[in-house]
Design a protein around this motif. Sequence first.
Motif, PDB file in Angstrom:
ATOM      1  N   GLY A   8       0.775  -1.233   0.000  1.00 11.27           N
ATOM      2  CA  GLY A   8       0.000   0.000   0.000  1.00 11.27           C
ATOM      3  C   GLY A   8       0.800   1.274   0.000  1.00 11.27           C
ATOM      4  N   SER A  17      -3.994  10.997   1.066  1.00 15.53           N
ATOM      5  CA  SER A  17      -4.196   9.823   1.916  1.00 15.53           C
ATOM      6  C   SER A  17      -3.582   8.581   1.292  1.00 15.53           C
ATOM      7  N   SER A  19      -3.408   4.103   2.339  1.00 10.03           N
ATOM      8  CA  SER A  19      -3.784   3.038   3.253  1.00 10.03           C
ATOM      9  C   SER A  19      -2.782   1.908   3.139  1.00 10.03           C
ATOM     10  N   SER A  21      -1.461  -1.958   4.407  1.00 11.65           N
ATOM     11  CA  SER A  21      -1.932  -3.245   4.933  1.00 11.65           C
ATOM     12  C   SER A  21      -0.736  -4.106   5.273  1.00 11.65           C
ATOM     13  N   PHE A  67      -3.886   9.530  11.521  1.00 12.51           N
ATOM     14  CA  PHE A  67      -3.726   8.113  11.197  1.00 12.51           C
ATOM     15  C   PHE A  67      -4.687   7.281  12.035  1.00 12.51           C
ATOM     16  N   THR A  68      -5.159   6.177  11.450  1.00 14.03           N
ATOM     17  CA  THR A  68      -6.015   5.244  12.174  1.00 14.03           C
ATOM     18  C   THR A  68      -5.526   3.819  11.939  1.00 14.03           C
ATOM     19  N   SER A  70      -6.162  -0.264  12.484  1.00 15.94           N
ATOM     20  CA  SER A  70      -7.244  -1.225  12.689  1.00 15.94           C
ATOM     21  C   SER A  70      -6.722  -2.613  12.336  1.00 15.94           C
ATOM     22  N   TYR A  79      -4.075  -2.753   9.487  1.00 13.88           N
ATOM     23  CA  TYR A  79      -4.157  -1.677   8.513  1.00 13.88           C
ATOM     24  C   TYR A  79      -3.707  -0.359   9.153  1.00 13.88           C
ATOM     25  N   GLN A  81      -4.590   3.561   8.096  1.00 19.62           N
ATOM     26  CA  GLN A  81      -5.166   4.589   7.233  1.00 19.62           C
ATOM     27  C   GLN A  81      -4.494   5.910   7.569  1.00 19.62           C
ATOM     28  N   ASN A  83      -4.244   9.861   6.707  1.00 23.01           N
ATOM     29  CA  ASN A  83      -4.876  11.030   6.079  1.00 23.01           C
ATOM     30  C   ASN A  83      -4.074  12.289   6.375  1.00 23.01           C
TER      31      ASN A  83
END
Length: 121
Positions: A8, A17, A19, A21, A67-68, A70, A79, A81, A83
């Motif tokens: 990614g 952004s 993402s 993985s 950032f997130t 998960s 993951y 994410q 932004n």
Amino acid sequence: QVQLVESGGGLVQAGGSLSLSCAASGSIVSINAMGWFRQAPGKQREFVAIITSGGSTNYVDSVKGRFTISRDNAKNTVYLQMNSLKPEDTALYYCNADIRSYFSEFVKSYWGKGTLVTVSS
């Protein structure tokens, strides 16, 4: 054995952004915490984010709110994410996971080989 494979990364303009993985595979019994680290050119590797098996998360201050992290426990995948990316986010991003495999009674820390994120100004 156990492998972590990131995907990614890429080139993105500031404010954009991406993402990431990271999939864990192999002779896995269980996975505890999973996380992301990064290493910018000429700098030491630093912690970015972590998520426990129960879903609790923690972030370095510089990415909070942008950032997130998960995870999908069924897929052994974590993951990230990202932004509102900034040029200072440019780095090689590494996945890390604490895994118990069928070959050991102990939990070991495994690393991926990294995926490059480049943020242009």
